[in-house]
Design a protein around this motif. Sequence first.
Motif, short mmCIF file in Angstrom:
data_model
loop_
_atom_site.label_atom_id
_atom_site.label_comp_id
_atom_site.label_asym_id
_atom_site.label_seq_id
_atom_site.Cartn_x
_atom_site.Cartn_y
_atom_site.Cartn_z
N TRP A 228 4.05 -5.24 3.51
CA TRP A 228 2.44 -5.15 3.19
C TRP A 228 2.20 -3.70 2.25
O TRP A 228 1.33 -3.82 1.37
N LEU A 229 2.56 -2.88 2.76
CA LEU A 229 2.48 -1.17 2.36
C LEU A 229 3.08 -1.45 0.77
O LEU A 229 2.49 -0.85 -0.01
N ASP B 263 -2.68 3.10 6.17
CA ASP B 263 -1.91 2.89 7.44
C ASP B 263 -1.90 1.31 7.66
O ASP B 263 -3.02 0.69 7.57
N THR B 264 -0.87 0.71 8.06
CA THR B 264 -0.86 -0.60 7.88
C THR B 264 -1.30 -1.21 9.42
O THR B 264 -1.69 -2.33 9.48
N LYS B 265 -1.63 -0.19 10.35
CA LYS B 265 -2.61 -0.71 11.44
C LYS B 265 -3.98 -0.62 11.49
O LYS B 265 -4.72 -0.63 12.36
N MET C 46 2.95 1.62 9.92
CA MET C 46 3.57 2.73 8.80
C MET C 46 2.17 3.37 8.49
O MET C 46 1.12 2.69 8.13
N ARG C 47 2.40 4.58 8.10
CA ARG C 47 1.32 5.44 7.52
C ARG C 47 1.89 5.95 6.50
O ARG C 47 3.08 6.58 6.42
N ASP D 295 6.27 -0.30 14.26
CA ASP D 295 6.43 -0.91 12.66
C ASP D 295 7.48 -1.87 12.35
O ASP D 295 8.65 -1.79 13.22
N THR D 296 7.38 -2.81 11.83
CA THR D 296 8.45 -3.50 11.38
C THR D 296 8.70 -3.57 9.88
O THR D 296 7.86 -3.09 9.10
N ASP E 84 7.70 -6.34 8.17
CA ASP E 84 6.56 -6.88 7.63
C ASP E 84 5.51 -5.80 7.37
O ASP E 84 4.78 -5.90 6.24
N ASP E 85 5.41 -4.57 7.99
CA ASP E 85 4.62 -3.48 7.65
C ASP E 85 4.87 -2.86 6.23
O ASP E 85 4.01 -2.68 5.39
#
Length: 149
Positions: free
Chosen positions: A44-45, A146-148, A1-2, A37-38, A40-41
């Motif tokens: 966290w975000l 960004d989660t990544k 996710m962004r 994305d999941t 979980d993302d």
Amino acid sequence: MRAVVQRVSHAAVTVGERTTGAIGQGVLILLGITHADTTDDGEWLAQKIAKLRIFPDEGGNMNRSLLDTGGDALVVSQFTLHARVRKGTRPSFNDAAPPAQAEPLYETFRAQLSAALGGRPVPGGEFGAMMQVALENDGPVTLIVDTKA
């Protein structure tokens, strides 16, 4: 996710003549979701945004979070955040998740952010609709999370 996170004095999103969400002091979040994305993302975000220290303390330093200030959050889905523009002049949106995947993650993220903010409501736009977003950027303070990355 962004997410593009903007500290705002106020913000609102409308679809046609109907306001679907509006906030006072807080953050406007433009949220892009990709294939990988999941939930979980999203968790966290949500936790990261709730705790970001981007609001001024008594000395004017950015030391306070949404949790500290009681500020609001408004979330607007924006698949264009995952556009690729390296080749040519027409953006490619192949990295954006399809609506059937993205919409549930968008709604789940809003619920996760609400929970991270102690149950406060988190208004949003209308997924997939043509929206108008009005805001007064405060600072300006704008971050990309960004989660990544």
